[in-house]
Motif scaffolding. Structure first.
Motif, short mmCIF file in Angstrom:
data_model
loop_
_atom_site.label_atom_id
_atom_site.label_comp_id
_atom_site.label_asym_id
_atom_site.label_seq_id
_atom_site.Cartn_x
_atom_site.Cartn_y
_atom_site.Cartn_z
N LYS A 196 0.82 -1.21 0.00
CA LYS A 196 0.00 0.00 0.00
C LYS A 196 0.86 1.27 0.00
O LYS A 196 0.39 2.33 -0.39
CB LYS A 196 -0.96 0.00 1.18
N LEU A 197 2.10 1.13 0.45
CA LEU A 197 3.03 2.25 0.49
C LEU A 197 4.29 1.88 -0.29
O LEU A 197 4.66 0.72 -0.39
CB LEU A 197 3.41 2.58 1.93
N THR A 198 4.94 2.91 -0.81
CA THR A 198 6.19 2.76 -1.56
C THR A 198 7.21 3.70 -0.95
O THR A 198 6.88 4.79 -0.50
CB THR A 198 5.97 3.08 -3.05
N SER A 199 8.48 3.29 -0.97
CA SER A 199 9.57 4.08 -0.43
C SER A 199 10.63 4.28 -1.51
O SER A 199 10.88 3.37 -2.31
CB SER A 199 10.17 3.38 0.78
N ALA A 200 11.24 5.46 -1.50
CA ALA A 200 12.33 5.73 -2.44
C ALA A 200 13.45 6.47 -1.71
O ALA A 200 13.18 7.39 -0.94
CB ALA A 200 11.82 6.58 -3.60
N GLN A 201 14.68 6.05 -1.96
CA GLN A 201 15.84 6.76 -1.43
C GLN A 201 16.12 7.94 -2.36
O GLN A 201 16.08 7.80 -3.58
CB GLN A 201 17.06 5.86 -1.38
N ILE A 202 16.42 9.09 -1.75
CA ILE A 202 16.66 10.30 -2.53
C ILE A 202 17.91 11.01 -2.04
O ILE A 202 18.32 10.83 -0.89
CB ILE A 202 15.44 11.27 -2.45
N ILE A 203 18.53 11.79 -2.93
CA ILE A 203 19.66 12.63 -2.57
C ILE A 203 19.38 14.03 -3.10
O ILE A 203 18.66 14.20 -4.08
CB ILE A 203 21.00 12.10 -3.12
N GLU A 204 19.96 15.01 -2.45
CA GLU A 204 19.75 16.38 -2.90
C GLU A 204 20.37 16.55 -4.29
O GLU A 204 21.49 16.13 -4.53
CB GLU A 204 20.36 17.37 -1.90
N ALA A 205 19.58 17.13 -5.18
CA ALA A 205 20.02 17.27 -6.59
C ALA A 205 20.82 18.53 -6.77
O ALA A 205 20.75 19.47 -6.05
CB ALA A 205 18.81 17.29 -7.51
#
Length: 100
Positions: free
Chosen positions: A91-100
Motif C-alpha cells: 500500500k506504500l512505496t519508499s524511495a531513497q533520494i539525494i539532494e540534486a
C-alpha cells in the motif's frame, strides 16, 4: 474507517508536498509524501554515519517514478537514487533520494 481513508488522514496530517514533473513527459504531479531527511552524525572531523534521505508515498500516487527522476520537496530538489520499492503489503512505496 477504511485503511485508505486512514492513509489519507495520515498523509494530510504529516506529509510534505512533493512536486514531480516526469522527465518522459506527461502532467506534473503534486503528492503528499512522508519526507525523512535525517542529519549526519559527525564527531570531530570524522563523519560517523551518513543517513539516507527517503520519501514514502501511497503506491500509485507517483506512477512511473524511477531512478534519476527529480522531485521538489520543501523548495529543494531531490533525485531518486534507485528504483522505488513497495513496503510490506504494497500500500506504500519508499524511495531513497539525494539532494540534486
Amino acid at each position: 474507517m477504511k485503511l485508505v481513508e486512514d492513509l489519507d488522514v495520515f498523509f494530510r496530517d504529516f506529509g510534505d508536498l512533493a512536486h514531480w514533473q516526469p522527465s518522459a513527459g506527461g502532467p506534473a504531479l503534486d503528492v503528499l509524501v512522508i519526507f525523512d531527511n535525517p542529519d549526519d552524525l559527525v564527531l570531530g572531523d570524522a563523519l560517523l554515519v551518513q543517513n539516507t534521505s527517503t520519501i514514502m508515498y501511497k503506491t500509485g500516487s507517483l506512477p512511473g517514478l524511477g531512478e534519476d527522476e527529480v522531485l521538489t520537496i520543501n523548495g529543494s530538489q531531490w533525485r531518486v537514487q534507485q528504483p522505488p520499492k513497495a513496503i510490506e503489503d504494497g500500500k506504500l512505496t519508499s524511495a531513497q533520494i539525494i539532494e540534486a
